[in-house]
Scaffold this motif. Structure first.
Motif, PDB file in Angstrom:
ATOM      1  N   LEU A 183       0.832  -1.207   0.000  1.00  0.00           N
ATOM      2  CA  LEU A 183       0.000   0.000   0.000  1.00  0.00           C
ATOM      3  C   LEU A 183       0.862   1.250   0.000  1.00  0.00           C
ATOM      4  O   LEU A 183       0.589   2.217  -0.731  1.00  0.00           O
ATOM      5  CB  LEU A 183      -0.922   0.006   1.219  1.00  0.00           C
ATOM      6  CG  LEU A 183      -2.086  -0.995   1.216  1.00  0.00           C
ATOM      7  CD1 LEU A 183      -2.767  -1.014   2.582  1.00  0.00           C
ATOM      8  CD2 LEU A 183      -3.105  -0.643   0.132  1.00  0.00           C
ATOM      9  N   SER A 184       1.917   1.247   0.819  1.00  0.00           N
ATOM     10  CA  SER A 184       2.827   2.405   0.894  1.00  0.00           C
ATOM     11  C   SER A 184       3.491   2.663  -0.451  1.00  0.00           C
ATOM     12  O   SER A 184       3.616   3.809  -0.895  1.00  0.00           O
ATOM     13  CB  SER A 184       3.885   2.174   1.977  1.00  0.00           C
ATOM     14  OG  SER A 184       3.298   2.026   3.243  1.00  0.00           O
ATOM     15  N   GLN A 185       3.913   1.573  -1.088  1.00  0.00           N
ATOM     16  CA  GLN A 185       4.575   1.701  -2.384  1.00  0.00           C
ATOM     17  C   GLN A 185       3.614   2.244  -3.440  1.00  0.00           C
ATOM     18  O   GLN A 185       3.962   3.138  -4.229  1.00  0.00           O
ATOM     19  CB  GLN A 185       5.129   0.341  -2.807  1.00  0.00           C
ATOM     20  CG  GLN A 185       6.063   0.389  -4.008  1.00  0.00           C
ATOM     21  CD  GLN A 185       6.647  -0.979  -4.298  1.00  0.00           C
ATOM     22  OE1 GLN A 185       5.919  -1.955  -4.401  1.00  0.00           O
ATOM     23  NE2 GLN A 185       7.963  -1.047  -4.425  1.00  0.00           N
ATOM     24  N   LYS A 193       3.947   5.934  -5.286  1.00  0.00           N
ATOM     25  CA  LYS A 193       4.073   6.006  -6.745  1.00  0.00           C
ATOM     26  C   LYS A 193       2.840   6.626  -7.404  1.00  0.00           C
ATOM     27  O   LYS A 193       2.741   6.661  -8.625  1.00  0.00           O
ATOM     28  CB  LYS A 193       4.302   4.599  -7.315  1.00  0.00           C
ATOM     29  CG  LYS A 193       5.667   4.022  -6.967  1.00  0.00           C
ATOM     30  CD  LYS A 193       5.869   2.671  -7.633  1.00  0.00           C
ATOM     31  CE  LYS A 193       7.267   2.133  -7.364  1.00  0.00           C
ATOM     32  NZ  LYS A 193       7.494   0.813  -8.024  1.00  0.00           N
ATOM     33  N   ARG A 194       1.889   7.084  -6.546  1.00  0.00           N
ATOM     34  CA  ARG A 194       0.650   7.705  -7.036  1.00  0.00           C
ATOM     35  C   ARG A 194      -0.072   6.796  -8.029  1.00  0.00           C
ATOM     36  O   ARG A 194      -0.419   7.185  -9.153  1.00  0.00           O
ATOM     37  CB  ARG A 194       0.964   9.056  -7.671  1.00  0.00           C
ATOM     38  CG  ARG A 194       1.564  10.056  -6.677  1.00  0.00           C
ATOM     39  CD  ARG A 194       1.813  11.400  -7.307  1.00  0.00           C
ATOM     40  NE  ARG A 194       2.379  12.332  -6.322  1.00  0.00           N
ATOM     41  CZ  ARG A 194       2.684  13.596  -6.570  1.00  0.00           C
ATOM     42  NH1 ARG A 194       2.476  14.090  -7.792  1.00  0.00           N
ATOM     43  NH2 ARG A 194       3.204  14.365  -5.629  1.00  0.00           N
ATOM     44  N   ASP A 195      -0.312   5.578  -7.557  1.00  0.00           N
ATOM     45  CA  ASP A 195      -1.008   4.575  -8.357  1.00  0.00           C
ATOM     46  C   ASP A 195      -2.332   4.235  -7.652  1.00  0.00           C
ATOM     47  O   ASP A 195      -2.459   3.208  -6.970  1.00  0.00           O
ATOM     48  CB  ASP A 195      -0.136   3.322  -8.485  1.00  0.00           C
ATOM     49  CG  ASP A 195      -0.702   2.297  -9.453  1.00  0.00           C
ATOM     50  OD1 ASP A 195      -1.871   2.462  -9.865  1.00  0.00           O
ATOM     51  OD2 ASP A 195      -0.007   1.324  -9.772  1.00  0.00           O
ATOM     52  N   PHE A 227      -3.774   0.846  -5.490  1.00  0.00           N
ATOM     53  CA  PHE A 227      -4.098   1.060  -4.075  1.00  0.00           C
ATOM     54  C   PHE A 227      -5.535   0.602  -3.793  1.00  0.00           C
ATOM     55  O   PHE A 227      -5.795  -0.112  -2.819  1.00  0.00           O
ATOM     56  CB  PHE A 227      -3.932   2.539  -3.735  1.00  0.00           C
ATOM     57  CG  PHE A 227      -4.051   2.848  -2.268  1.00  0.00           C
ATOM     58  CD1 PHE A 227      -2.928   2.846  -1.447  1.00  0.00           C
ATOM     59  CD2 PHE A 227      -5.289   3.149  -1.709  1.00  0.00           C
ATOM     60  CE1 PHE A 227      -3.046   3.132  -0.096  1.00  0.00           C
ATOM     61  CE2 PHE A 227      -5.413   3.443  -0.362  1.00  0.00           C
ATOM     62  CZ  PHE A 227      -4.281   3.435   0.445  1.00  0.00           C
ATOM     63  N   SER A 228      -6.462   0.999  -4.644  1.00  0.00           N
ATOM     64  CA  SER A 228      -7.868   0.614  -4.467  1.00  0.00           C
ATOM     65  C   SER A 228      -8.062  -0.887  -4.612  1.00  0.00           C
ATOM     66  O   SER A 228      -8.844  -1.507  -3.870  1.00  0.00           O
ATOM     67  CB  SER A 228      -8.742   1.346  -5.486  1.00  0.00           C
ATOM     68  OG  SER A 228      -8.687   2.736  -5.288  1.00  0.00           O
ATOM     69  N   MET A 229      -7.341  -1.493  -5.549  1.00  0.00           N
ATOM     70  CA  MET A 229      -7.439  -2.937  -5.747  1.00  0.00           C
ATOM     71  C   MET A 229      -6.976  -3.685  -4.494  1.00  0.00           C
ATOM     72  O   MET A 229      -7.634  -4.630  -4.034  1.00  0.00           O
ATOM     73  CB  MET A 229      -6.596  -3.351  -6.958  1.00  0.00           C
ATOM     74  CG  MET A 229      -6.603  -4.857  -7.256  1.00  0.00           C
ATOM     75  SD  MET A 229      -5.321  -5.775  -6.346  1.00  0.00           S
ATOM     76  CE  MET A 229      -3.831  -5.117  -7.110  1.00  0.00           C
ATOM     77  N   LEU A 230      -5.839  -3.251  -3.926  1.00  0.00           N
ATOM     78  CA  LEU A 230      -5.328  -3.885  -2.709  1.00  0.00           C
ATOM     79  C   LEU A 230      -6.313  -3.736  -1.550  1.00  0.00           C
ATOM     80  O   LEU A 230      -6.529  -4.676  -0.780  1.00  0.00           O
ATOM     81  CB  LEU A 230      -3.973  -3.275  -2.335  1.00  0.00           C
ATOM     82  CG  LEU A 230      -2.793  -3.625  -3.248  1.00  0.00           C
ATOM     83  CD1 LEU A 230      -1.596  -2.725  -2.943  1.00  0.00           C
ATOM     84  CD2 LEU A 230      -2.406  -5.090  -3.079  1.00  0.00           C
ATOM     85  N   MET A 231      -6.910  -2.553  -1.419  1.00  0.00           N
ATOM     86  CA  MET A 231      -7.875  -2.319  -0.348  1.00  0.00           C
ATOM     87  C   MET A 231      -9.116  -3.199  -0.511  1.00  0.00           C
ATOM     88  O   MET A 231      -9.559  -3.863   0.437  1.00  0.00           O
ATOM     89  CB  MET A 231      -8.282  -0.847  -0.336  1.00  0.00           C
ATOM     90  CG  MET A 231      -7.259   0.077   0.294  1.00  0.00           C
ATOM     91  SD  MET A 231      -7.100  -0.211   2.067  1.00  0.00           S
ATOM     92  CE  MET A 231      -8.746   0.189   2.639  1.00  0.00           C
ATOM     93  N   ASN A 232      -9.682  -3.204  -1.709  1.00  0.00           N
ATOM     94  CA  ASN A 232     -10.914  -3.960  -1.947  1.00  0.00           C
ATOM     95  C   ASN A 232     -10.721  -5.455  -1.716  1.00  0.00           C
ATOM     96  O   ASN A 232     -11.539  -6.106  -1.059  1.00  0.00           O
ATOM     97  CB  ASN A 232     -11.422  -3.716  -3.370  1.00  0.00           C
ATOM     98  CG  ASN A 232     -11.958  -2.317  -3.555  1.00  0.00           C
ATOM     99  OD1 ASN A 232     -12.408  -1.687  -2.602  1.00  0.00           O
ATOM    100  ND2 ASN A 232     -11.908  -1.806  -4.778  1.00  0.00           N
ATOM    101  N   ARG A 233      -9.643  -5.994  -2.231  1.00  0.00           N
ATOM    102  CA  ARG A 233      -9.404  -7.428  -2.077  1.00  0.00           C
ATOM    103  C   ARG A 233      -9.107  -7.778  -0.616  1.00  0.00           C
ATOM    104  O   ARG A 233      -9.491  -8.849  -0.134  1.00  0.00           O
ATOM    105  CB  ARG A 233      -8.263  -7.870  -2.988  1.00  0.00           C
ATOM    106  CG  ARG A 233      -8.643  -7.800  -4.466  1.00  0.00           C
ATOM    107  CD  ARG A 233      -7.572  -8.377  -5.359  1.00  0.00           C
ATOM    108  NE  ARG A 233      -7.965  -8.307  -6.763  1.00  0.00           N
ATOM    109  CZ  ARG A 233      -7.189  -8.690  -7.781  1.00  0.00           C
ATOM    110  NH1 ARG A 233      -5.977  -9.171  -7.528  1.00  0.00           N
ATOM    111  NH2 ARG A 233      -7.620  -8.595  -9.016  1.00  0.00           N
TER     112      ARG A 233
END
Length: 388
Positions: free
Chosen positions: A265-267, A271-273, A277-283
């Protein structure tokens, strides 16, 4: 995560067996005294965490691949944790005689303090392992620690051990856990003594909001047992703590998972991606939901039977308490993902007023209702706090 979950299945099975042996050997009063010693020492972790463990993982994620920075970061924060742990736990031993605990509890506090000291150091070591995805070491260390404790508890009745001797076995398990992790982690990180105030100041400037938030969380997470120990008898503390121990075993899973997701998430945020970030959170939220919903359903149906099977008929009331506390477990599973995302976004300062408000309201409720309603008030207020 899969490796850690396999290790967690083994360590959880051992944890259940350990709770069973401890409750059977100590009874309600003895287990209550053990829980009082734990609750007392846990209050001092309010002064010790400072958000440094989460910040270590965040910094290592932000500077992934920079070996010089990683060596400085790990060694400096490890040195700081040792220094703070010696000061804080030394203070805890000086203050303990002023609390209205009997002599057995006072001795148990002395025997147990070592387990907390090495657990604090283990947090830094585990942070490095999470950064390098060496999850097998974290899992193996936890299993080893549980095996040492389990083996000691099997020998305890044969050797005629009581509460104090059993507490020393708990400390031995924590030491075994730490040194296995340490010897693995030192192969790819530096834990040399590094007195680096400049780095400490930088890390603390970023971590103090996390530390304050954790402190407020611990106020309503642990103040219930401490207040219960001051106003109710040791048997009731033992009944409540048996249910709470199940909660503590269950909530290790989301923190293990979130610790692995945090560097990613930090990475992604650095990197302003936003898409990643949203994909990692949702999953991550989907995973937590799939894990906790069956646990809640099963506990509501089988809670008293589970505690009776594990701890004996003396602890049947613990199963009814667990039916309440299981909703706090559900809230923690989801909250853990959101709280780590806040750290990755470096906006943790915004959450301090909310954490402070919940902590103060919960503490006031504990003080107001626990003397009258005991463990039932403690359980209900804990659930309300976690949901808030």
């Amino acid at each position: 995560t899969s490796i850690q979950l396999v290790g967690k299945v083994i360590s959880t099975a051992l944890g259940v067996a350990i709770v069973a042996l401890m409750t059977l050997q100590l009874g309600k009063e003895g287990f209550g005294m053990y829980s009082i010693a734990n609750a007392y020492l846990q209050t001092f972790t309010l002064l010790l965490d400072l958000g440094l463990n989460v910040m270590l993982i965040t910094l290592l994620g932000e500077h992934a691949g920079d070996e010089k920075y990683e060596r400085r970061c790990t060694s400096a924060l490890f040195t700081l944790r040792i220094t703070l742990a010696l000061l804080v736990f030394g203070l805890s031993l000086l203050i303990a005689p002023f609390f209205p605990y009997n002599q057995t509890v006072q001795i148990a506090i002395v025997a147990l303090v070592g387990s907390y000291f090495f657990a604090v150091l283990n947090q830094t070591v585990n942070g490095v392992q999470q950064r390098h995805l060496k999850t097998y070491a974290t899992a193996a260390g936890e299993v080893l620690g549980r095996l040492v404790l389990f083996g000691g508890l099997l020998l305890a009745p044969i050797l005629g051990f009581g509460l104090v001797e059993i507490v020393w076995i708990v400390t031995a398990g924590a030491i075994a856990n730490f040194f296995l992790n340490f010897f693995v982690a030192k192969c790819y990180a530096s834990f040399a003594w590094n007195w680096d105030p400049e780095f400490w100041l930088m890390a603390l400037k970023r971590s103090w909001p996390i530390g304050v938030s954790i402190a407020f969380n611990l106020i309503y997470y642990k103040a219930d047992t401490l207040i219960l120990s001051l106003v109710r008898n040791e048997a009731e503390v033992g009944i409540y703590s048996a249910a709470y121990r199940v909660l503590e075993i269950l909530i290790t899973v989301p923190f293990l998972y979130a610790g692995l997701v945090l560097p990613l998430l930090s990475q992604a945020w650095a990197k302003r991606d936003p898409k990643r970030f949203s994909m990692l959170m949702n999953r991550s939220l989907q995973v937590m939901s799939l894990l906790i919903l069956p646990i809640i359903a099963g506990t509501l149906v089988l809670g008293p039977k589970i505690l009776t099977l594990v701890a004996g008929n003396e602890f049947v009331a613990s199963g009814h308490v667990l039916r309440i506390l299981i909703f706090a477990v559900g809230a923690i599973y989801l909250n853990t993902i959101f709280s780590h995302a806040i750290v990755a976004m470096d906006v943790q300062k915004r959450m301090i007023p909310f954490y402070a408000g919940v902590a103060m309201i919960a503490l006031a409720a504990y003080i107001l209702f626990i003397p009258t309603y005991g463990m039932w008030a403690a359980a209900c207020i804990t659930v309300a706090s976690e949901i808030s």
